[in-house]
Write an enzyme that holds these catalytic residues in place. Sequence first.
Site, PDB file in Angstrom:
ATOM      1  N   LYS A 169      -6.732 -12.571 -14.640  1.00  0.00           N
ATOM      2  CA  LYS A 169      -7.439 -13.067 -13.470  1.00  0.00           C
ATOM      3  C   LYS A 169      -8.657 -12.164 -13.202  1.00  0.00           C
ATOM      4  CE  LYS A 169      -6.390 -13.619  -8.561  1.00  0.00           C
ATOM      5  NZ  LYS A 169      -7.122 -13.522  -7.592  1.00  0.00           N
TER       6      LYS A 169
ATOM      7  N   LYS B  72     -11.936  -7.209  -9.413  1.00  0.00           N
ATOM      8  CA  LYS B  72     -12.638  -5.930  -9.473  1.00  0.00           C
ATOM      9  C   LYS B  72     -11.704  -4.832  -9.979  1.00  0.00           C
ATOM     10  CE  LYS B  72     -15.799  -3.275  -6.681  1.00  0.00           C
ATOM     11  NZ  LYS B  72     -16.099  -2.821  -5.329  1.00  0.00           N
TER      12      LYS B  72
ATOM     13  N   LYS C 233       0.841  -1.198   0.000  1.00  0.00           N
ATOM     14  CA  LYS C 233       0.000   0.000   0.000  1.00  0.00           C
ATOM     15  C   LYS C 233       0.874   1.245   0.000  1.00  0.00           C
ATOM     16  CE  LYS C 233      -4.244  -2.019   1.060  1.00  0.00           C
ATOM     17  NZ  LYS C 233      -4.449  -3.189   1.909  1.00  0.00           N
TER      18      LYS C 233
END
Length: 321
Positions: free
Chosen positions: A189, A192, A110
């Site tokens: 893959k 979202k 992140k």
Amino acid sequence: MRILSGIQPSGALHLGNYFGMMRPALDLQEEGEAYYFIADYHSMTSLTDAAERRRNSLDVALDFLACGLDPERTVFFRQSDVPEVTELTWLLGAVTPMGLLERCHSYKDKIARGISFNFGLFAYPVLMAADILIYDSNLVPVGQDQKQHVEVTRDIAIKFNELYGSTFVIPEPQIREATARVPGTDSEKMSKSYGNTIEIFGDEKTLRKKVMSIKMDSRTPAEPKPDADQNLAIQLLKLVAPAEVARDSEDRLRAGGLGYGDLKKALFDHYWEFFAAPRRRRAELNANLDQVHAVLRDGAARARAVARTVLDRARRNCGLA
Ligand code: TRP
């Protein structure tokens, strides 16, 4: 055996979620006493829209109940309905070495992606440890990306037990195999974040369009296709159609004569049929939301009774009570 897992409330579930995470979780209900919760506290580290959180949590509940979560057998609840878990997070955080959290991949990823960083994201693995330890969980089924978090949980539990005497059950991770890799409409893959998903529930017209938009090559229908097993629609068909139907389509594609349009139409029909019963069940639940709220309330009460016992044990052992 107590099985525990948390589900991120991140919006409508797609085929990748279904075959990768939900189906295995539902099957595990037979193997022991499952505790499944909607990780709404965790969602706060990245989502700040209150209405969206509420809606997403309810959607996940509807999706799981519609697909076969059995609330008699499985303790199904919202994470935040057991606030004891936040108190345990503090007790665990106080024995968690900084280095342990600084080594976590998800935190480093992140930072690397430049996501605005908050304390909650850093403390995420400690809350997850509390989730797991507060129910004396034995087995934690997770995806590969969460394996390290379960290892951190074990380290924290061992440390607490060393410092304050035997308090927590040491859980085992169960890593889901990546064999159920579900390709998305662009053959990456299904995810979202790639925008290539086919949802399991939703408007028929929209979903039909998505299926029909699956990318194919430009070979003519008549051309034989020796690589038929690599075809995206065939791969998806294998998941949602009876085995002999998928095999027959694959053979016809390989031999030549089956057009991509017809193949995708067949895929849509089988996919639609595959979720027909869950779709009906979901509509029923959606018209009886009181029933859904009652299930979550009952799950929370059952979970909370266990959580209270374990938290009290931890409080006693570390001299708070
Ligand atoms: N972090 C998990 C995920 O992103 C969700 C989660 C939260 C979880 N608490 C948990 C999973 C406890 C297993 C056990 O998928």
